[in-house]
Structures are given as C-alpha cells and as structure tokens.
Scaffold this active site. Structure first.
Site, PDB file in Angstrom:
ATOM      1  N   LYS A 163       0.848  -1.198   0.000  1.00 38.30           N
ATOM      2  CA  LYS A 163       0.000   0.000   0.000  1.00 38.30           C
ATOM      3  C   LYS A 163       0.875   1.236   0.000  1.00 38.30           C
ATOM      4  CE  LYS A 163      -3.964   2.228   1.072  1.00 38.30           C
ATOM      5  NZ  LYS A 163      -3.704   3.030  -0.137  1.00 38.30           N
ATOM      6  N   LYS A 171       4.939   1.968  -3.376  1.00 40.99           N
ATOM      7  CA  LYS A 171       4.950   3.375  -3.800  1.00 40.99           C
ATOM      8  C   LYS A 171       5.056   3.444  -5.311  1.00 40.99           C
ATOM      9  CE  LYS A 171       5.051   7.490  -1.795  1.00 40.99           C
ATOM     10  NZ  LYS A 171       4.577   7.762  -0.436  1.00 40.99           N
ATOM     11  N   ASN A 227      -0.897  20.012   0.821  1.00 39.10           N
ATOM     12  CA  ASN A 227      -2.035  19.377   1.506  1.00 39.10           C
ATOM     13  C   ASN A 227      -1.784  19.292   3.011  1.00 39.10           C
ATOM     14  OD1 ASN A 227      -3.123  16.704   2.754  1.00 39.10           O
ATOM     15  ND2 ASN A 227      -4.583  17.192   1.154  1.00 39.10           N
TER      16      ASN A 227
HETATM   17  N1  GLU Z   1       1.087   8.985   0.203  1.00 40.97           N
HETATM   18  C1  GLU Z   1       0.728   8.890   1.587  1.00 40.97           C
HETATM   19  C2  GLU Z   1       1.931   8.499   2.414  1.00 40.97           C
HETATM   20  O1  GLU Z   1       3.057   8.693   2.009  1.00 40.97           O
HETATM   21  C3  GLU Z   1      -0.482   8.021   1.812  1.00 40.97           C
HETATM   22  C4  GLU Z   1      -0.382   6.596   1.347  1.00 40.97           C
HETATM   23  C5  GLU Z   1      -1.693   5.841   1.428  1.00 40.97           C
HETATM   24  O2  GLU Z   1      -2.676   6.421   1.816  1.00 40.97           O
HETATM   25  O3  GLU Z   1      -1.679   4.666   1.064  1.00 40.97           O
HETATM   26  O4  GLU Z   1       1.815   8.048   3.529  1.00 40.97           O
END
Ligand code: GLU
Length: 425
Positions: free
Chosen positions: A81, A117, A232
C-alpha cells in the site's frame, strides 16, 4: 519561468542517498533486534519493482512517452500500500526508499499491509487536465497486472489528488469489468472515499504534536510553531493548529517563507494559496526556506520535501520539538546532531502515518460496503495514532535510542516475523 523557479527549488527533492540512509537505519534496527544478515538482505530493497513507459497523446496531437514506477517493498504481512507521486525529479531509488517507508509506517500504526509506492516522471503543473487524465489511465493500464484490492493498493501523494484517484479507479474497474473501489484510496466521498481522508495526514501530525508537547510540558495554545510547506499537509496543519490557539510564526512554499513572531493570519493565507500550495508570491517581505527552519519557535514541522534539515543547519535549530510531516526531511547526520542536542524528533514514519491509516479505513469501508461518519473515522484515527506514538516513544526510552530508530525497530520486526512465519527467511 515560474515553473523553472519551482523546479530549481525542488531540484533537491528526494536525493538519491535516501535509499542508502534508509538501508543504514534498517541494518541498525535489525542488528539491535538480533536478526541475522539475511533479514537485511530481504528488507533492504523492494521485492518487486516495475518500470513502465506510458505513451500519452498530448493536446497538440504529439505523443509524449512518460516513465513510471511501482515498487512493492514486502508483502509478507498483506497487500502492499502506498501513494503515487507525480514529479519531474522522481527517480527509481526514491520510489524504492518511499516504498520501504510505507512498510515501516504500516508496521508502526499496525495495519495489515506491506509498503508500496509509485511515481511518474512528469510535471503536472504544466499539463492540461485531459493530458493528466490520459497519463493517469495509461499508468494504470501499464501496472494493472501487479496491483489490485488484494495485491497492491495505491493512493495520492505529492501532486496527485482525488480526481486522479477517480480516473485510476475507473480505468482499473473497466479493465477488470467490475466496480473496484478498493483498488485505490483517497477517492472522493461520492466514489467510495472515506470521510476525513483528505485532512488525515495533517490530523495525524497534529496528534503527534500534541503528544510530543505533553512530553515536553508545552501547551499548544500560545505555542510558537513554524511549518515548512503549504501543500495538503502543511495547509491543513496550519489551519488545525491555528484553530487550537497556537501561534503559527512561519509558513513557506517553494518560493520562500513568511514570518511573524506574533503569529500569521492563517485564514487569510489559506484564502490566498493556489492548488499547488503557493502563497508567498503575494508578499514582499519574505524570508528563505532555510531561514524559516532556524527561526525561534517551540515546534518545527517540516511538511515539504526531503533533505531540509542537514548537518549544515541542524545545530542552529531552536525548536524544542520537530515533527516530520514530510517524508525524509532530516538527513542521517542531522538526526544524530538533533538527538545529541536533546531535541525531541518525531520521525516521518510515525508522524505522517495518519494518511495511510485513514486510507486503510477507506479500504475496509469499501470491502464492507458500509460507511462511517467523520466522527467515527476521527476517533479511530486518534486511537491508532496515540497508541503508535506511545509505543514508539516508550520503545525509544527502553532501548535508549532515538524515536526514528525505535520506529524502525517496531516496523522491521513485524515484517521480519511475518516473513519468517511464511518460511521466507
Ligand atoms: N502517500 C501517503 C503516504 O506517504 C499516503 C499513502 C496511502 O494512503 O496509502 O503516507
């Protein structure tokens, strides 16, 4: 020209040594936990790394071919994730490091995921909305075989948002020929997004700030806080902290920073900010991002890009607490200097985990087909973040290490245990 300036300022984004520094801390954490070298061999790189080339028809009818990546660090605990970043400077090594951090975040807040990622080398600031849509859909077609609601679940990251998540979800659903809201998180509410997802990273950071402040006897009301970044995370953070009575003495964007020792007018600045978080160009009396970091304040929150606190400026930092809302804002050397100075540093792998936590809630709600209120989401997030904070903080004290190493120890132990039960190591 504006874009050139931003690019120049962002040139340093996620420099290649991020992967190396992460590997050094993973090695340290595994050694402290007494794991043999083969565990490090497994965890030092993602188990899967896909590079794709995405042809996109541009508005002038030419074809441009973009490079995209998807890294899956480790799927012993569950599906991987993590977000998808659109940025002109993104590299394969950064995507790898960012996927490892996602594994650590998931471990620290105890989610049933490994880390992943993605990234596309592009500059969304100079692309039209239709070009962005074609690129987003092309990326999903290119990676569709290795992603999915039980394989790898993407989400927003730098310069991606709920609109991009919607196109990606739609493309994936068309390929699979059934509605698949659980394929991606960070969607708009009407497409199965979760209440509270958009502000969740900032909320998680605020919870860490509150917990860290309690440890250092600082009251948020009246505390002087400087925030680097107004994207954000930075903008929501400024709003939440301002609403709780803190004095936001500094904020910044890619061009520069604003400072007022009596506290900035945050609602006014939020009103002036554009969708890429740019606000300082409306003002004459700006200071630099570097100056912002060493301002007199109680709490410093780097919420922009990586490698901002370095061995060059770490000694001049006046804050008593640093809470990392960005990924990788502090270098390895700087981390050691700050620890020696007795500054309480709450690391990115804990402080920025609010986003993926609410992403997990979104995925659970998609799987259930049953949706929670904002209050329910907020209470659940609060419980997860306060418990994670306490766990990292007390581990740091027990093991006599800084909070970053403590976080890594908690994160890598889970992946190592799961990999061992599966018979991988
Ligand atoms: N991009 C965000 C992070 O670096 C969220 C990742 C997600 O929600 O899976 O934590």
């Amino acid at each position: 020209m504006v874009i050139d300036k931003i690019n120049a300022a962002n040139k340093e984004i996620e420099s290649p040594n991020l992967l190396k520094s992460t590997q050094i801390i993973i090695d340290e954490a595994l050694t402290k936990l007494g794991y043999p070298k083969e565990v490090f061999e497994l965890l030092k790189e993602p188990i899967r790394m896909l590079t794709v080339r995405i042809p996109v028809r541009m508005d002038d009818d030419s074809i441009k071919v973009f490079t995209g990546y998807r890294a899956q660090h480790n799927d012993a605990i569950g599906p991987t994730k993590g977000g998808i970043r659109f940025h002109p400077e993104i590299t394969q090594d950064e995507v790898k490091a960012l996927s490892i951090w996602m594994s650590l975040k998931a471990g620290i807040v105890d989610l049933p995921y490994g880390g992943g990622k993605g990234g596309i080398v592009c500059d969304p600031r100079v692309m039209s909305i239709r070009e962005l849509e074609r690129l987003s859909r092309g990326y999903v077609r290119a990676i569709s075989q290795i992603v999915g609601p039980t394989k790898d679940i993407p989400a927003p990251d730098v310069f991606t948002n709920s609109q991009i998540m919607s196109w990606m979800m739609d493309e994936y659903s068309r390929i699979r020929e059934f509605d698949s809201p659980g394929f991606i998180t960070g969607k708009p509410i009407v497409l199965g997004g979760s209440q509270g997802r958009e502000s969740s990273t900032a909320k998680g950071v605020v919870i860490c700030i509150e917990e860290a402040a309690k440890k250092r006897g600082i009251t948020i009301q009246g505390a002087k806080i400087a925030i680097q970044g107004f994207g954000n995370a930075g903008s929501y953070l400024a709003k939440f902290l301002y609403d709780s009575g803190a004095k936001i003495v500094g904020i910044s964007d890619a061009y520069g920073a604003l400072y007022d020792e009596n506290g900035l007018d945050i609602p006014y600045l939020l009103d002036k900010r554009d969708s890429f978080g740019v606000v300082t160009k409306h003002f004459k009396n700006t200071i630099t991002n570097k100056e912002l970091l060493v301002l007199p304040c109680d709490i410093l929150v780097p919420a922009a890009i990586s490698n901002q606190i370095t061995k060059e400026n770490a000694n001049q930092i006046k804050a008593k607490i640093i809470v990392e809302a960005a990924n990788g804002p502090t270098t390895l050397e700087a981390n050691n200097i700050l620890t020696q100075k007795g500054i309480l540093l709450v690391p990115d792998v804990l402080a920025s985990a609010g986003g993926v936590t609410v992403s997990y809630f979104e995925w659970v709600q998609n799987n259930l087909g049953y949706y929670w209120s904002e209050k329910e989401v907020s209470e659940k997030l609060h419980k997860v973040m306060t418990e994670a904070f306490e766990n990292v903080y007390s581990t740091a004290i027990k093991q006599n290490v800084n909070m970053r190493l403590a976080g890594y120890m908690i994160g890598v132990r889970k992946i190592a245990e799961a990999s061992r039960f599966r018979g991988w190591i």
